[in-house]
Design a protein around this motif. Structure first.
Motif, PDB file in Angstrom:
ATOM      1  N   GLN A 146       5.204  -6.644 -15.605  1.00 29.84           N
ATOM      2  CA  GLN A 146       6.037  -6.744 -14.395  1.00 29.84           C
ATOM      3  C   GLN A 146       7.043  -7.880 -14.474  1.00 29.84           C
ATOM      4  O   GLN A 146       7.594  -8.286 -13.459  1.00 29.84           O
ATOM      5  N   THR A 147       7.241  -8.416 -15.679  1.00 27.40           N
ATOM      6  CA  THR A 147       8.235  -9.477 -15.852  1.00 27.40           C
ATOM      7  C   THR A 147       9.452  -8.902 -16.587  1.00 27.40           C
ATOM      8  O   THR A 147       9.455  -7.734 -16.995  1.00 27.40           O
ATOM      9  N   GLY A 206       1.098  -8.296 -18.418  1.00 26.93           N
ATOM     10  CA  GLY A 206       0.248  -7.261 -19.005  1.00 26.93           C
ATOM     11  C   GLY A 206      -0.662  -7.756 -20.118  1.00 26.93           C
ATOM     12  O   GLY A 206      -0.582  -7.303 -21.265  1.00 26.93           O
ATOM     13  N   CYS A 207      -1.551  -8.665 -19.746  1.00 32.01           N
ATOM     14  CA  CYS A 207      -2.525  -9.174 -20.724  1.00 32.01           C
ATOM     15  C   CYS A 207      -3.565  -8.105 -21.038  1.00 32.01           C
ATOM     16  O   CYS A 207      -3.603  -7.049 -20.404  1.00 32.01           O
ATOM     17  N   ILE A 234       2.804  -5.974 -31.135  1.00 27.57           N
ATOM     18  CA  ILE A 234       3.063  -5.261 -29.887  1.00 27.57           C
ATOM     19  C   ILE A 234       4.053  -6.065 -29.052  1.00 27.57           C
ATOM     20  O   ILE A 234       3.872  -7.260 -28.828  1.00 27.57           O
ATOM     21  N   ASN A 235       5.099  -5.387 -28.624  1.00 28.72           N
ATOM     22  CA  ASN A 235       6.210  -6.014 -27.909  1.00 28.72           C
ATOM     23  C   ASN A 235       6.341  -5.308 -26.561  1.00 28.72           C
ATOM     24  O   ASN A 235       7.261  -4.523 -26.351  1.00 28.72           O
ATOM     25  N   LYS A 236       5.388  -5.564 -25.694  1.00 33.10           N
ATOM     26  CA  LYS A 236       5.296  -4.794 -24.439  1.00 33.10           C
ATOM     27  C   LYS A 236       6.548  -5.010 -23.593  1.00 33.10           C
ATOM     28  O   LYS A 236       6.815  -6.119 -23.134  1.00 33.10           O
ATOM     29  N   PRO A 237       7.332  -3.948 -23.376  1.00 34.73           N
ATOM     30  CA  PRO A 237       8.604  -4.097 -22.666  1.00 34.73           C
ATOM     31  C   PRO A 237       8.410  -4.267 -21.161  1.00 34.73           C
ATOM     32  O   PRO A 237       7.375  -3.871 -20.620  1.00 34.73           O
ATOM     33  N   PRO A 238       9.439  -4.834 -20.493  1.00 29.78           N
ATOM     34  CA  PRO A 238       9.410  -4.848 -19.035  1.00 29.78           C
ATOM     35  C   PRO A 238       9.246  -3.402 -18.571  1.00 29.78           C
ATOM     36  O   PRO A 238       9.920  -2.512 -19.108  1.00 29.78           O
ATOM     37  N   ILE A 276      12.155  -1.749 -29.317  1.00 27.13           N
ATOM     38  CA  ILE A 276      10.965  -1.390 -30.086  1.00 27.13           C
ATOM     39  C   ILE A 276       9.713  -1.993 -29.467  1.00 27.13           C
ATOM     40  O   ILE A 276       9.537  -3.207 -29.428  1.00 27.13           O
ATOM     41  N   SER A 277       8.858  -1.124 -28.945  1.00 30.58           N
ATOM     42  CA  SER A 277       7.707  -1.618 -28.192  1.00 30.58           C
ATOM     43  C   SER A 277       6.527  -1.975 -29.095  1.00 30.58           C
ATOM     44  O   SER A 277       5.622  -2.684 -28.682  1.00 30.58           O
ATOM     45  N   LYS A 278       6.586  -1.486 -30.330  1.00 36.72           N
ATOM     46  CA  LYS A 278       5.461  -1.756 -31.210  1.00 36.72           C
ATOM     47  C   LYS A 278       5.866  -1.486 -32.644  1.00 36.72           C
ATOM     48  O   LYS A 278       6.533  -0.493 -32.913  1.00 36.72           O
ATOM     49  N   ILE A 279       5.488  -2.402 -33.556  1.00 37.09           N
ATOM     50  CA  ILE A 279       5.584  -2.031 -34.964  1.00 37.09           C
ATOM     51  C   ILE A 279       4.175  -1.994 -35.532  1.00 37.09           C
ATOM     52  O   ILE A 279       3.305  -2.761 -35.125  1.00 37.09           O
ATOM     53  N   GLN A 280       3.963  -1.049 -36.419  1.00 41.45           N
ATOM     54  CA  GLN A 280       2.655  -0.903 -37.041  1.00 41.45           C
ATOM     55  C   GLN A 280       2.830  -0.862 -38.544  1.00 41.45           C
ATOM     56  O   GLN A 280       3.898  -0.529 -39.044  1.00 41.45           O
ATOM     57  N   ASP A 281       1.735  -1.142 -39.247  1.00 43.57           N
ATOM     58  CA  ASP A 281       1.712  -1.035 -40.710  1.00 43.57           C
ATOM     59  C   ASP A 281       2.717  -1.963 -41.378  1.00 43.57           C
ATOM     60  O   ASP A 281       3.560  -1.532 -42.166  1.00 43.57           O
ATOM     61  N   PHE A 282       2.599  -3.243 -41.043  1.00 47.48           N
ATOM     62  CA  PHE A 282       3.477  -4.221 -41.691  1.00 47.48           C
ATOM     63  C   PHE A 282       2.823  -4.843 -42.925  1.00 47.48           C
ATOM     64  O   PHE A 282       3.204  -5.910 -43.375  1.00 47.48           O
TER      65      PHE A 282
END
Ligand SMILES: CCCCCCCCCCCCCC(=O)SCCNC(=O)CCNC(=O)[C@H](O)C(C)(C)COP(=O)(O)OP(=O)(O)OC[C@H]1O[C@@H](n2cnc3c(N)ncnc32)[C@H](O)[C@@H]1OP(=O)(O)O
Ligand SMILES: Nc1ncnc2c1ncn2[C@@H]1O[C@H](COP(=O)(O)OP(=O)(O)OP(=O)(O)O)[C@@H](O)[C@H]1O
Ligand SMILES: O=C(O)CCC(=O)C(=O)O
Ligand SMILES: [Fe+2]
Ligand SMILES: [Mg+2]
Length: 331
Positions: A264-265, A198-199, A153-157, A112-118
């Motif tokens: 890139q990690t 990815g800042c 936001i959970n930016k994936p490799p 899950i790369s992103k959750i919204q509306d929590f």
């Protein structure tokens, strides 16, 4: 200085009149204009003159170490439980990265790369109510504060197609409310974020411009749903990579052009954010404006989600917004 603050505020308000999308409601008729001046006294007790100037000129300020390690660890724990569906939150939207859409489903934070509306999860929503964040937010919104949009936001490799990038955009593109100067985003790093993972990348000063046309970027590997980018992005514009440590928080203006590079990690780069607006903002009609394209996408998605019921773009914001301070006057 009381006078110069009032003059400065007035200048900011007059600036709005140059913005076509803001001209829909006349500013002179808006009640906040009479109310704001005194409230700015509060602001200057917190922001140093350097910080105020920095926001005016750059469109963002970065506050180091604003959220405690303990709080962030709790948010991370809750995030994991939400992704595993061990806890539920009504209205929560989860998003998977384009590159792994077709792979086998695993209910795990790695999918899950992103959750919204929590906003209905009490533990994650605590982020939006942290007093040390609201103190800063109040400097931009005044005392009536709504949390309008929440994200983790959970930016994936990056899976090799650069789909982990977020194109350069202005958040105001998504918002059918104004004025823009009474909206601010708080974005907190949940771990070290740097150029490798990815800042955020910002174009300082772009908040003084107007809302640009947005569309899907023409990227070979495709772009994620609703990840619109400014049309005709000028890659020559000076940019700043906001490298941050766990707990550091950036506050930025909704017209500031920003995005994020690829991860890139091997780790999942995490950040939590909330868009706040003054409850005294008002909804605008986006028909015939550059925002029509996103409004139609949102309407399509809400239509699917709520079994064919048509919900206006404005209403989809009105029912997600939550008051966090003061009075719910308009939004
Ligand atoms: C409601 C108001 C929303 C407000 C907007 C945001 C405000 C932001 C404001 C702040 C500034 C924000 C700046 C920003 O953050 S911009 C990015 C903001 N992004 C979003 O708001 C997206 C939110 N995500 C969702 O609503 C869901 O995750 C979607 C609807 C995408 C999937 O939902 P769900 O998983 O339940 O649906 P499904 O499995 O039934 O699939 C449905 C269809 O979707 C396709 N699909 C799935 N994933 C992706 C993907 N990654 N890329 C491309 N397409 C994708 C899928 O193939 C299928 O299509 P088809 O095969 O039928 O053709
Ligand atoms: N055509 C485009 N339209 C919109 N945004 C773009 C476009 N091309 C790049 N970007 C955005 O510009 C920002 C910088 O992208 P880039 O992938 O070059 O990362 P970077 O941080 O510069 O990494 P590197 O260290 O590899 O240079 C990101 O937010 C990216 O999504
Ligand atoms: O965390 C990021 O990559 C930035 C996301 C962003 O700008 C947004 O969702 O509006
Ligand atoms: Fe954004
Ligand atoms: Mg680059």
């Amino acid at each position: 200085t009381e006078m110069s603050r009032a003059a400065e505020r007035l200048r900011l308000l007059i600036n709005h009149l140059d913005r076509p999308s803001d001209a829909i409601v006349s500013f002179e008729s808006h009640p906040l204009i009479c109310k704001t001046q005194g409230e700015y006294t509060l602001d200057t007790d917190l922001l140093t003159p350097e910080q105020r100037l920095s926001y005016e000129q750059n469109g963002y300020i970065l506050i180091k170490n604003l959220v405690s390690e303990e709080d962030i660890n709790r948010f991370r724990y809750t995030h994991t439980r939400l992704c595993r569906q061990e806890v539920k939150a009504p209205g929560l939207v989860t998003m998977r990265d384009l590159a792994i859409l077709k792979s086998e489903f695993v209910p795990d934070q790695r999918a899950i790369s992103k959750i919204q509306d929590f906003q209905e999860d009490p533990e994650l929503f605590r982020y939006c109510t942290l007093p040390q964040i609201l103190k800063y937010v109040e400097c931009f919104t005044g005392p009536n504060i709504m949390a309008m949009h929440t994200m983790l936001i959970n930016k994936p490799p990056d899976a090799g197609k650069k789909t982990s990038r977020h194109p350069m955009h202005q958040d105001l593109h998504y918002f059918p409310f104004r004025p823009a100067d009474w909206i601010v985003c708080a974005w907190t790093a949940m771990e070290t974020v740097n150029r490798q993972n990815g800042c955020l990348v910002v174009l300082p000063g772009t908040h003084t411009g107007t809302l640009q046309e947005h569309d899907y970027p023409e990227w070979e590997g495709g772009a994620n749903k609703m990840y619109h980018g400014v049309r005709g992005y000028d890659s020559q514009h000076p940019r700043v990579h906001l490298e941050m440590e766990k707990g550091d928080t950036v506050f930025f203006h909704p017209l500031l052009i920003h995005g994020s590079g690829m991860n890139q990690t091997q780790g999942f780069r995490k950040a939590i954010s909330c868009h706040y607006a003054s409850a005294d903002c008002y909804y605008i009609d986006v028909n015939g404006t550059t925002q029509e394209n996103i409004a139609n996408e949102v309407k399509e998605i809400t239509m699917r989600k709520y079994a064919g019921q048509e919900i206006s773009f404005q209403d989809s914001w009105a029912f997600r917004g939550r008051l966090v301070k003061g009075e719910r006057t308009s939004l």
